[in-house]
Write an enzyme that holds these catalytic residues in place. Structure first.
Site, PDB file in Angstrom:
ATOM      1  N   THR A  46       3.229   7.412   6.246  1.00 58.13           N
ATOM      2  CA  THR A  46       4.236   6.286   7.165  1.00 58.13           C
ATOM      3  C   THR A  46       3.844   7.254   8.469  1.00 58.13           C
ATOM      4  O   THR A  46       3.988   7.613   9.837  1.00 58.13           O
ATOM      5  CB  THR A  46       5.820   6.050   6.205  1.00 58.13           C
ATOM      6  OG1 THR A  46       5.891   5.269   5.359  1.00 58.13           O
ATOM      7  CG2 THR A  46       6.446   6.040   7.818  1.00 58.13           C
ATOM      8  N   SER A  77      -1.960   9.913   2.238  1.00 56.62           N
ATOM      9  CA  SER A  77      -0.910  10.289   1.108  1.00 56.62           C
ATOM     10  C   SER A  77      -1.236  10.143  -0.102  1.00 56.62           C
ATOM     11  O   SER A  77      -1.896   9.918  -1.126  1.00 56.62           O
ATOM     12  CB  SER A  77      -0.287   9.130   1.613  1.00 56.62           C
ATOM     13  OG  SER A  77       1.409   9.404   0.534  1.00 56.62           O
ATOM     14  N   CYS A 105       7.402  -1.689  -0.471  1.00 56.40           N
ATOM     15  CA  CYS A 105       8.573  -1.660   0.596  1.00 56.40           C
ATOM     16  C   CYS A 105       9.092  -2.685   1.444  1.00 56.40           C
ATOM     17  O   CYS A 105       9.920  -2.040   2.039  1.00 56.40           O
ATOM     18  CB  CYS A 105       7.328  -0.637   1.685  1.00 56.40           C
ATOM     19  SG  CYS A 105       6.551   0.768   1.469  1.00 56.40           S
ATOM     20  N   THR A 112       8.195  23.701  10.322  1.00 60.07           N
ATOM     21  CA  THR A 112       7.522  24.390   9.239  1.00 60.07           C
ATOM     22  C   THR A 112       5.915  23.353   7.686  1.00 60.07           C
ATOM     23  O   THR A 112       7.021  22.971   7.540  1.00 60.07           O
ATOM     24  CB  THR A 112       8.171  25.554   8.313  1.00 60.07           C
ATOM     25  OG1 THR A 112       9.212  26.009   9.594  1.00 60.07           O
ATOM     26  CG2 THR A 112       8.191  26.543   7.458  1.00 60.07           C
ATOM     27  N   ASN A 137      -2.516  -3.365   0.304  1.00 63.72           N
ATOM     28  CA  ASN A 137      -2.179  -2.524  -0.669  1.00 63.72           C
ATOM     29  C   ASN A 137      -0.963  -3.662  -1.942  1.00 63.72           C
ATOM     30  O   ASN A 137      -0.978  -3.747  -2.786  1.00 63.72           O
ATOM     31  CB  ASN A 137      -0.672  -1.854  -0.361  1.00 63.72           C
ATOM     32  CG  ASN A 137       0.064  -2.620   0.877  1.00 63.72           C
ATOM     33  OD1 ASN A 137      -0.068  -2.592   1.611  1.00 63.72           O
ATOM     34  ND2 ASN A 137       1.108  -2.824   0.628  1.00 63.72           N
ATOM     35  N   GLN A 170      -4.179   3.522   0.510  1.00 61.62           N
ATOM     36  CA  GLN A 170      -5.542   2.947  -0.880  1.00 61.62           C
ATOM     37  C   GLN A 170      -6.593   2.963  -1.628  1.00 61.62           C
ATOM     38  O   GLN A 170      -6.922   2.271  -2.380  1.00 61.62           O
ATOM     39  CB  GLN A 170      -4.375   1.278  -1.011  1.00 61.62           C
ATOM     40  CG  GLN A 170      -2.799   1.159  -1.204  1.00 61.62           C
ATOM     41  CD  GLN A 170      -2.152   1.787  -2.283  1.00 61.62           C
ATOM     42  OE1 GLN A 170      -2.797   1.677  -2.691  1.00 61.62           O
ATOM     43  NE2 GLN A 170      -1.350   1.482  -1.813  1.00 61.62           N
ATOM     44  N   HIS A 182       1.083  11.088  -3.035  1.00 61.32           N
ATOM     45  CA  HIS A 182       2.084  10.183  -4.640  1.00 61.32           C
ATOM     46  C   HIS A 182       1.432   9.332  -4.680  1.00 61.32           C
ATOM     47  O   HIS A 182       1.556   8.617  -5.340  1.00 61.32           O
ATOM     48  CB  HIS A 182       3.190  10.108  -3.646  1.00 61.32           C
ATOM     49  CG  HIS A 182       4.152   8.967  -3.284  1.00 61.32           C
ATOM     50  ND1 HIS A 182       3.993   7.523  -3.355  1.00 61.32           N
ATOM     51  CD2 HIS A 182       3.749   8.254  -1.983  1.00 61.32           C
ATOM     52  CE1 HIS A 182       4.154   6.431  -3.064  1.00 61.32           C
ATOM     53  NE2 HIS A 182       4.370   7.369  -1.362  1.00 61.32           N
TER      54      HIS A 182
HETATM   55  N1  PMP Z   1       0.334   2.406   3.791  1.00 59.01           N
HETATM   56  C1  PMP Z   1      -0.024   1.882   2.947  1.00 59.01           C
HETATM   57  C2  PMP Z   1      -1.589   0.934   2.210  1.00 59.01           C
HETATM   58  C3  PMP Z   1       0.654   1.852   1.386  1.00 59.01           C
HETATM   59  O1  PMP Z   1       0.612   1.411   0.759  1.00 59.01           O
HETATM   60  C4  PMP Z   1       2.109   2.924   2.176  1.00 59.01           C
HETATM   61  C5  PMP Z   1       2.744   2.750   0.596  1.00 59.01           C
HETATM   62  N2  PMP Z   1       3.530   2.114   0.265  1.00 59.01           N
HETATM   63  C6  PMP Z   1       1.577   3.042   3.672  1.00 59.01           C
HETATM   64  C7  PMP Z   1       1.220   3.432   3.498  1.00 59.01           C
HETATM   65  C8  PMP Z   1       3.399   4.185   2.785  1.00 59.01           C
HETATM   66  O2  PMP Z   1       2.988   5.749   2.221  1.00 59.01           O
HETATM   67  P1  PMP Z   1       4.194   7.044   2.265  1.00 59.01           P
HETATM   68  O3  PMP Z   1       4.920   6.576   0.943  1.00 59.01           O
HETATM   69  O4  PMP Z   1       3.176   8.587   2.173  1.00 59.01           O
HETATM   70  O5  PMP Z   1       5.298   6.637   3.163  1.00 59.01           O
END
Ligand code: PMP
Length: 378
Positions: free
Chosen positions: A71, A200, A322, A238, A150, A180, A202
């Site tokens: 994000t 990202s 989201c 940091t 996604n 993704q 996670h």
């Molecule tokens: N872009 C895409 C295509 C995603 O699937 C996601 C996560 N749902 C994000 C951006 C945002 O990633 P983060 O959770 O690391 O902010």
């Protein structure tokens, strides 16, 4: 037993990642900007991970900025370019199916006076280079196009579109949300063709709260945050050293297996089972990745089926995690009718999933159809 099939939302942290994060917190807790040995240790650790991520993306370590997640990477890319180039070139082009972190940022930039043109998929659900060429103008500063959508798993032709754009409009900055696709697709977005790439941790079994932005050497970017001189002042603050340690470890772990290949078996099995069932439509658009499958169960709202499956310890998603229950703007952009969008489910695999998981899911959906449709018609 739990069956987790929501890997596009997030993935289970790899045990080696957990060890890397906690090991770092115990041993390497210095501030990377400190001039003494503790700081140097932390700086070295950050630099090793930066190189790991750069190698995986096919760029140099100097071109990687650590952020708090995709994000932030997307915000920094869009706002940073808009601020650096937008005075003379106040126009931005993006696909209409971008993640909320791009789409809402574009809305915010529009409210500040930028012009935004969204490119919709054609009748076949495809994006063509021609559609992007039609959208750009002499005052376009940025084109943003994600690699893997996604919600549907649609694999967008980023490399092809960016190559054409680079040839015709070399001064337009090209940004790709690669969240993704990173470590899952063979194509590293034709990274050679993108100027900015967001990833990202996670989504690849790393920790939450850390991501990266690739910034091609030579691309001007204004920082979004003001603060210290960390990361060339482009991303002050940091560095999140333990999370960065986990991010690097996640990349190294992902290099040891092939998600695409392992997901293919699950995808094929699920597709076959769904085809044998009544009232199911797969929402697929031309090319797609095998680790995301979106389908609609006729007559049952997404959330109702999601919670029914949850009662059987099977975890899936209704569209994007989201969007929290609202009708998917993305499915609508792909031309999916409202009733199908309202009953859409997204299943997303990791290398941990098995064909047995898929059969359990299909059996549970069939049971849900029996129970929930019956209840609806009572
Ligand atoms: N872009 C895409 C295509 C995603 O699937 C996601 C996560 N749902 C994000 C951006 C945002 O990633 P983060 O959770 O690391 O902010």
């Amino acid at each position: 037993m739990e069956i987790y099939l929501d890997n596009a939302a997030t993935t289970r942290p790899d045990p080696a990642v957990i060890r890397a994060v906690s090991g770092c917190m115990e041993q390497t807790w210095g501030n990377p900007s400190s001039l003494h040995g503790k700081g140097l240790d932390a700086e070295l650790l950050v630099n090793v991970q930066r190189k790991t991520i750069a190698d995986a993306l096919g760029c140099t370590a100097e071109e990687i900025l650590f952020t708090s997640g995709a994000t932030e990477s997307n915000n920094l890319a869009l706002r940073g370019v808009a601020s650096a180039y937008g005075k003379h070139k106040p126009h931005i082009v993006a696909s209409a199916v971008e993640h909320a972190s791009v789409d809402s940022t574009l809305d915010a930039l529009e409210a500040q006076g930028f012009r935004v043109t969204k490119v919709f998929p054609d009748a076949n659900g495809q994006f063509t280079a021609g559609a992007f060429l039609d959208a750009v103008t002499e005052d376009t500063c940025l084109v943003s196009m994600m690699a893997v959508e996604n919600e549907t798993g649609h694999l967008l032709p980023v490399s092809a579109v960016f190559r054409v754009l680079r040839r015709r409009y070399p001064h337009i900055i090209r940004h790709c949300d690669f969240v993704q696709g990173f470590m899952k697709t063979a194509d590293t977005v034709g990274l050679l063709t993108a100027d900015l790439v967001s990833v990202s941790a996670h989504k690849i079994h790393g920790p939450k709260g850390v991501g990266a932005l690739y910034v091609r050497k030579g691309v001007r970017l204004h920082p979004v945050l003001t603060g210290g001189r960390q990361q060339k002042g482009l991303r002050p603050g940091t560095e999140a050293v333990p999370l960065i340690a986990g991010f690097g470890e996640a990349v190294r772990q992902m290099q040891t297996y092939d998600v695409w290949k392992q997901a293919e078996r699950c995808y094929d099995a699920l597709e076959k089972r769904l085809a044998e069932m009544e009232g199911i439509t797969v929402n697929r658009f031309m090319s797609g990745v095998p680790y995301i499958l979106n389908f609609s169960v006729e007559g049952i709202r997404s959330e109702t089926m999601l919670h029914f499956l949850e009662s059987k310890s099977i975890y899936v998603s209704s569209g994007s995690a989201c969007s929290k229950g609202a009708r998917s703007r993305v499915l609508t952009a792909y031309g999916v009718p409202d009733d199908r969008a309202d009953s859409a489910l997204r299943v997303s695999f990791s290398a941990e999933n098995t064909v047995e998981d898929v059969h359990a899911l299909a059996d549970a959906i069939a049971a849900g159809q029996q129970q929930l449709i019956h209840k609806n018609t009572k």
